[in-house]
Design a protein around this motif. Structure first.
Motif, PDB file in Angstrom:
ATOM      1  N   HIS A 195      -5.468 -96.841 -72.491  1.00 23.36           N
ATOM      2  CA  HIS A 195      -6.841 -96.556 -72.926  1.00 23.36           C
ATOM      3  C   HIS A 195      -6.862 -96.038 -74.366  1.00 23.36           C
ATOM      4  O   HIS A 195      -7.725 -96.442 -75.164  1.00 23.36           O
ATOM      5  CB  HIS A 195      -7.502 -95.530 -71.994  1.00 23.36           C
ATOM      6  N   HIS A 196      -5.913 -95.181 -74.706  1.00 19.00           N
ATOM      7  CA  HIS A 196      -5.844 -94.648 -76.066  1.00 19.00           C
ATOM      8  C   HIS A 196      -5.558 -95.773 -77.070  1.00 19.00           C
ATOM      9  O   HIS A 196      -6.217 -95.878 -78.104  1.00 19.00           O
ATOM     10  CB  HIS A 196      -4.767 -93.561 -76.145  1.00 19.00           C
ATOM     11  N   SER A 228      -8.424 -98.240 -77.525  1.00 11.88           N
ATOM     12  CA  SER A 228      -9.477 -97.590 -78.307  1.00 11.88           C
ATOM     13  C   SER A 228      -9.134 -97.613 -79.797  1.00 11.88           C
ATOM     14  O   SER A 228     -10.005 -97.867 -80.633  1.00 11.88           O
ATOM     15  CB  SER A 228      -9.669 -96.157 -77.819  1.00 11.88           C
ATOM     16  N   ASP A 269     -11.352 -99.524 -82.606  1.00 12.69           N
ATOM     17  CA  ASP A 269     -11.906 -98.814 -83.756  1.00 12.69           C
ATOM     18  C   ASP A 269     -11.683 -99.587 -85.049  1.00 12.69           C
ATOM     19  O   ASP A 269     -12.520 -99.565 -85.948  1.00 12.69           O
ATOM     20  CB  ASP A 269     -11.287 -97.412 -83.882  1.00 12.69           C
ATOM     21  N   SER A 297     -17.277 -99.373 -76.935  1.00  9.99           N
ATOM     22  CA  SER A 297     -16.477 -98.987 -75.766  1.00  9.99           C
ATOM     23  C   SER A 297     -16.771 -99.861 -74.547  1.00  9.99           C
ATOM     24  O   SER A 297     -15.875-100.100 -73.732  1.00  9.99           O
ATOM     25  CB  SER A 297     -16.690 -97.512 -75.433  1.00  9.99           C
ATOM     26  N   GLN A 342     -14.365-102.817 -74.186  1.00 14.16           N
ATOM     27  CA  GLN A 342     -12.939-102.498 -74.075  1.00 14.16           C
ATOM     28  C   GLN A 342     -12.615-102.346 -72.592  1.00 14.16           C
ATOM     29  O   GLN A 342     -13.183-101.499 -71.923  1.00 14.16           O
ATOM     30  CB  GLN A 342     -12.616-101.191 -74.791  1.00 14.16           C
TER      31      GLN A 342
END
Length: 145
Positions: A68-69, A72, A76, A82, A85
């Protein structure tokens, strides 16, 4: 040829994902299409067999958090909202096909190392996506060119 309306880009979260994502972003911009990014996490019991006598829950959660990180961070870079994603669990080919059908995707973009010989016989994620997709698939060459 009619323009694409919804593009699904499947990423593996390596640095090569940037190349695949940039190509998908360009196609989406050229077609004024929606872009959705997906990463599929294979459950550890599938990837390493279910005979492992360990509780893999904590490790699986760490992998999920990292995914998830990372997704993201990639999103970006291209200003991807979001809601576009997606991180899912399962076999990559199956989950990508499912997501594409459920969301009306008309183009799937994936990275491909362009393997030959034994690696081609054994198969790859991009080959599996290509052969089961009900829409167009673009394999973006990554790695050694």
């Amino acid at each position: 040829m009619s323009p694409y309306h919804h593009i699904l880009v499947a990423v593996d979260l390596t640095e090569e994902a940037n190349t695949v994502l940039a190509r998908a972003k360009d196609i989406a911009a050229d077609n004024q299409a929606r872009l959705t990014m997906v990463h599929v996490i294979e459950p550890l019991s599938v990837a390493y067999g279910s005979d492992i006598p360990l509780d893999l829950t904590t490790l699986q959660q760490e992998i999920t958090d990292q995914a998830h990180h990372r997704i993201s961070e990639l999103a970006d870079r291209i200003d991807l909202d979001s809601q576009d994603q997606v991180v899912v669990y399962g076999r990559p080919e199956k989950e990508i096909h499912r997501l594409a059908e459920e969301t009306g995707v008309d183009l799937i973009v994936v990275g491909s190392h362009g393997r030959h010989g034994l690696a081609l016989i054994l198969g790859s994620t991009s080959t599996g996506i290509l052969h089961g997709a009900k829409c167009d698939v673009l394999a973006v060459r990554v790695g050694n060119k």
